[in-house]
Design a protein around this motif. Structure first.
Motif, mmCIF file in Angstrom:
data_model
loop_
_atom_site.group_PDB
_atom_site.id
_atom_site.type_symbol
_atom_site.label_atom_id
_atom_site.label_comp_id
_atom_site.label_asym_id
_atom_site.label_seq_id
_atom_site.Cartn_x
_atom_site.Cartn_y
_atom_site.Cartn_z
ATOM 1 N N MET A 1 -31.684 -16.310 -2.776
ATOM 2 C CA MET A 1 -31.527 -17.614 -2.678
ATOM 3 C C MET A 1 -29.870 -17.479 -2.373
ATOM 4 O O MET A 1 -29.422 -18.720 -2.097
ATOM 5 C CB MET A 1 -32.518 -18.068 -3.070
ATOM 6 C CG MET A 1 -32.503 -18.904 -4.171
ATOM 7 S SD MET A 1 -32.278 -20.775 -3.006
ATOM 8 C CE MET A 1 -31.967 -22.200 -3.019
ATOM 9 N N ILE A 2 -29.633 -17.205 -3.739
ATOM 10 C CA ILE A 2 -27.919 -17.284 -4.663
ATOM 11 C C ILE A 2 -27.370 -17.082 -2.702
ATOM 12 O O ILE A 2 -26.064 -17.694 -2.830
ATOM 13 C CB ILE A 2 -27.914 -16.938 -5.172
ATOM 14 C CG1 ILE A 2 -28.384 -18.160 -6.812
ATOM 15 C CG2 ILE A 2 -26.254 -16.544 -5.641
ATOM 16 C CD1 ILE A 2 -27.942 -16.696 -7.667
ATOM 17 N N ASN B 1 -27.231 -19.589 -0.302
ATOM 18 C CA ASN B 1 -26.678 -20.684 -0.392
ATOM 19 C C ASN B 1 -25.042 -20.117 0.075
ATOM 20 O O ASN B 1 -23.945 -21.485 0.501
ATOM 21 C CB ASN B 1 -26.716 -21.256 -1.623
ATOM 22 C CG ASN B 1 -27.505 -22.328 -1.502
ATOM 23 O OD1 ASN B 1 -27.873 -22.592 -0.876
ATOM 24 N ND2 ASN B 1 -28.841 -22.489 -3.032
ATOM 25 N N TYR B 2 -24.604 -18.866 -0.755
ATOM 26 C CA TYR B 2 -23.361 -18.918 -0.751
ATOM 27 C C TYR B 2 -22.406 -19.008 0.498
ATOM 28 O O TYR B 2 -21.528 -19.463 0.977
ATOM 29 C CB TYR B 2 -23.374 -16.983 -1.285
ATOM 30 C CG TYR B 2 -21.760 -16.654 -1.795
ATOM 31 C CD1 TYR B 2 -21.201 -17.344 -2.511
ATOM 32 C CD2 TYR B 2 -21.195 -15.745 -0.973
ATOM 33 C CE1 TYR B 2 -20.119 -16.942 -3.335
ATOM 34 C CE2 TYR B 2 -20.253 -16.306 -0.932
ATOM 35 C CZ TYR B 2 -19.329 -15.952 -2.253
ATOM 36 O OH TYR B 2 -18.027 -15.441 -2.589
ATOM 37 N N TYR C 1 -22.596 -22.151 1.939
ATOM 38 C CA TYR C 1 -21.612 -23.064 1.679
ATOM 39 C C TYR C 1 -20.172 -23.007 1.357
ATOM 40 O O TYR C 1 -18.856 -23.461 0.802
ATOM 41 C CB TYR C 1 -22.130 -24.161 -0.258
ATOM 42 C CG TYR C 1 -23.611 -25.182 0.313
ATOM 43 C CD1 TYR C 1 -23.643 -25.446 1.152
ATOM 44 C CD2 TYR C 1 -24.446 -24.481 -0.696
ATOM 45 C CE1 TYR C 1 -24.920 -25.915 1.953
ATOM 46 C CE2 TYR C 1 -25.516 -25.041 -0.771
ATOM 47 C CZ TYR C 1 -26.209 -25.731 0.414
ATOM 48 O OH TYR C 1 -26.940 -26.347 0.697
ATOM 49 N N PHE C 2 -20.009 -21.577 0.825
ATOM 50 C CA PHE C 2 -19.159 -21.482 0.621
ATOM 51 C C PHE C 2 -18.337 -20.401 2.431
ATOM 52 O O PHE C 2 -16.857 -20.935 2.300
ATOM 53 C CB PHE C 2 -19.061 -20.147 -0.610
ATOM 54 C CG PHE C 2 -17.733 -19.862 -0.955
ATOM 55 C CD1 PHE C 2 -16.734 -20.447 -1.324
ATOM 56 C CD2 PHE C 2 -17.227 -18.518 -0.752
ATOM 57 C CE1 PHE C 2 -15.163 -19.901 -1.432
ATOM 58 C CE2 PHE C 2 -16.216 -18.563 -0.757
ATOM 59 C CZ PHE C 2 -15.246 -18.972 -1.490
ATOM 60 N N LYS D 1 7.247 -14.617 21.278
ATOM 61 C CA LYS D 1 7.656 -13.422 22.061
ATOM 62 C C LYS D 1 8.587 -14.045 22.988
ATOM 63 O O LYS D 1 9.265 -13.417 23.913
ATOM 64 C CB LYS D 1 6.173 -13.508 22.932
ATOM 65 C CG LYS D 1 5.579 -12.045 22.105
ATOM 66 C CD LYS D 1 4.712 -11.661 22.875
ATOM 67 C CE LYS D 1 3.754 -10.632 22.878
ATOM 68 N NZ LYS D 1 2.273 -11.104 22.577
ATOM 69 N N ARG E 1 14.939 -20.215 11.426
ATOM 70 C CA ARG E 1 16.040 -21.516 11.560
ATOM 71 C C ARG E 1 17.724 -21.087 12.075
ATOM 72 O O ARG E 1 18.084 -20.959 11.932
ATOM 73 C CB ARG E 1 15.477 -22.221 10.650
ATOM 74 C CG ARG E 1 14.957 -23.890 11.298
ATOM 75 C CD ARG E 1 15.289 -24.274 9.804
ATOM 76 N NE ARG E 1 15.815 -25.655 9.796
ATOM 77 C CZ ARG E 1 16.235 -26.821 9.320
ATOM 78 N NH1 ARG E 1 14.990 -27.047 8.958
ATOM 79 N NH2 ARG E 1 16.453 -27.387 9.415
ATOM 80 N N GLY F 1 4.824 -23.333 29.309
ATOM 81 C CA GLY F 1 3.128 -22.547 29.955
ATOM 82 C C GLY F 1 3.137 -22.612 31.919
ATOM 83 O O GLY F 1 4.513 -22.395 32.086
#
Lengths: 283, 283
Positions: free
Chosen positions: B1-2, B5-6, B9-10, B33, B40, B52
Motif C-alpha cells: 500500500m505504501i 502510494n509512493y 504521489y511521488f 549541433k 556566451r 528548421g
C-alpha cells in the motif's frame, strides 16, 4: 495518514516545480524590462553584451568632452544628385567572387582599406573592432584547415537540407581554396567589451551592428581600390581561429574576407539585385 | 500500500519532471549541433532565425542559376593606391550629427542612396531589407512620439547608470528633435524570412549582419552625396513603429537614420578615431 503522505509525496515536488517556474518567469521579466518585448517575433535585436551595473561611474569618453563647430562642405544640389548617382553606379558594379588570383598588391592599399573601415560609426564611439590581416602562407594554411574541417561538418551535418539546398545554385561547398590563394585575408573580430585606463569594464554597445557597418565601409573601400572580396561568416570556427591568432576572450570572430584580384576566367552567378521599388516604402 | 502510494504521489511527478528535462537537453543539443558551442563567451554570433527543416527542397534561387564570366576592370597599381587613399580621406571626413536643418533636397538623392544600400552582399543573396522613407510631417510626429516615450523610459529606468553615464559626454537624451526637423527619416527593417513563389518559407541567413553591411553602404552613399546622418538603433520601439508603418511580422526595425543638412552652428563632440595600429594586427 493519507493527507500526510499526500503532502510529502505529491505537494512537495509540485511546490518545488512551481517555485522554479516563478523564478524563471521573474528572471525573464527582468530581461524584458531592459530589452522590451523579447518574444522572437517582436523584439528589437540587440547585442547581448553584459549591461550589468558597475560601481564606478566615470564615462568611457572624457567627461568634459568638448563639442566643437562642424565645418560642413555644402555642395550645389545638382552636384549632390550627380555624386549620389555616380556612387550608386560604381557600387552597383561590385561583385563577390570565390575564385581569386594569387597576384599580390602593395600592403599600403590594405592599410587604407582598414583605415576606411575604422571611420565607421559605433555605439557611444567604442570602435569595437580588430582587423587581422593574414599574408603569411603558413598562417593561411592553418586557417584553411580549421575552416574546411568545420565547414565539412556544417555542410554534412549541421546546416540541414534547406540550407544546403539554398546554397546549391551558388555552387559553394566546404573546400575554400581562396583561403590559401588570395594574397591577403582579413579576419574581422568584434570586441564585446574592453577596459578603461582605470581597469574598469568599458561596455561596447551594439558591437555587432557597429562591426557590420564597418565591414560595409571595408567592402566599399575594397571596391573603390579596384579589388575584389567575398563576405564570409565562418560558422563554428571562431574559438579555434581566435586561439590560433592569440586574440583575447573579449573578441569574437564575425567575418572573414579574402582580398585580391579575380582569377582569370572567374565566373560569378548571374544574380540580379532587387529594383528600388521592391526595397523602398514611402510615407 | 505504501509502495503503491509512493508510485502515485511521488514517482509520477518525478518522471514527468525528468522527461521534460531530457527533452529540454535534447532540444538544446540539437541547437548546439548547428550553432556550435553556444556558451556566451565562445559562440560565433549568428542570427537566430528559424533554421528548421522544410519538406520542399527547391532552392531559394533558381536551381539552374547560370554562372557567367566576370568582366573585371583592373587598374594600374599606382591608381589603386591613390583611389584607396582618396576614399579613406573622403570617408574620414564623415561625422554623425544630431542637429539638423529643415532644408530639404531632391528625393532623387534619397533614391540613389537607397539603391546603393541595395547593392550590399547578403547571405545566399536574400537581400533581407526594407527601407522606409518618411517625408510626411504627420508620420514624423507619430514616430517621434513613440520614440521619445520609449527613450524616456530607457534613459530613466532601463539603461542603468553605466550606460547613461557613458552617454553623458555625447550630450544625448530622450528628446529627439531631429525626428521632426530633418527632411527625411529612413527606417531600416530587416526581414527575418520571406516566402518563395510557391508559398514555402525562404530563410534569410545572417539577415542582421547583411542589413548592417547595407547600412554601411547607405552611410557611405549619404556622405558621398554631401549629406549628413545619425546612425540610431531605437531601443524597444520596434513593435509600435512596425505597427504604425504597417509592416509585416517578418520585418523588424533595426536602424533609424535622419538624413539632411546640418543646422547652422551645428556642434559635434571632439572625438578622434583610433589610429591604424590600434585596430590592425598582422600575420
Amino acid at each position: 495518514m493519507i493527507v500526510e503522505n499526500y503532502w510529502k509525496y505529491f505537494l512537495v515536488p509540485l511546490i518545488v516545480y512551481c517555485v522554479t517556474y516563478v523564478i524563471y518567469l521573474w528572471r525573464n521579466d527582468k530581461k524584458k524590462k531592459i530589452f522590451g518585448n523579447s518574444g522572437r517575433t517582436e523584439r528589437v535585436e540587440f547585442d547581448d553584451s553584459d549591461l550589468g551595473e558597475q560601481d564606478d561611474l566615470s564615462p568611457a569618453l572624457p567627461e568634459d568632452l568638448a563639442h566643437i563647430p562642424l565645418k560642413p562642405e555644402i555642395l550645389p544640389t545638382d552636384v549632390m544628385i550627380r555624386h549620389s548617382r555616380e556612387f550608386y553606379e560604381k557600387m552597383n558594379k561590385r561583385r563577390s567572387i570565390r575564385n581569386f588570383s594569387s597576384r599580390s598588391f602593395p600592403k599600403e592599399i590594405i592599410y587604407n582599406i582598414i583605415r576606411t573601415a575604422g571611420t565607421a560609426p559605433s555605439g557611444a564611439h567604442t570602435e569595437p573592432w580588430t582587423f587581422i590581416v593574414v599574408e603569411s602562407m603558413d598562417m593561411k594554411e592553418k586557417i584553411r584547415e580549421i575552416i574546411e574541417e568545420e565547414e565539412e561538418m556544417n555542410y554534412k551535418k549541421r546546416m540541414g537540407k534547406t540550407w544546403t539546398t539554398d546554397l546549391k545554385p551558388l555552387k559553394t561547398n566546404w573546400v575554400k581554396e581562396y583561403l590559401t590563394v588570395a594574397p591577403y585575408i582579413i579576419l574581422v573580430f568584434k570586441q564585446t567589451h574592453s577596459f578603461k585606463s582605470d581597469g574598469t569594464k568599458k561596455i561596447h554597445y551594439y558591437n555587432e551592428q557597429s562591426l557590420s557597418i564597418a565591414v560595409g565601409f571595408l567592402l566599399a573601400a575594397i571596391h573603390s581600390a579596384g579589388l575584389y572580396s567575398l563576405t564570409s561568416t565562418p560558422l563554428n570556427c571562431g574559438p579555434a581561429i581566435r586561439s590560433l591568432l592569440n586574440r583575447p576572450s573579449t573578441e569574437k570572430l564575425v567575418f572573414l574576407l579574402p582580398v585580391g584580384y579575380p582569377a582569370e576566367n572567374c565566373l560569378v552567378p548571374d544574380l540580379h539585385r532587387k529594383p528600388l521599388n521592391e526595397i523602398i516604402v514611402e510615407y
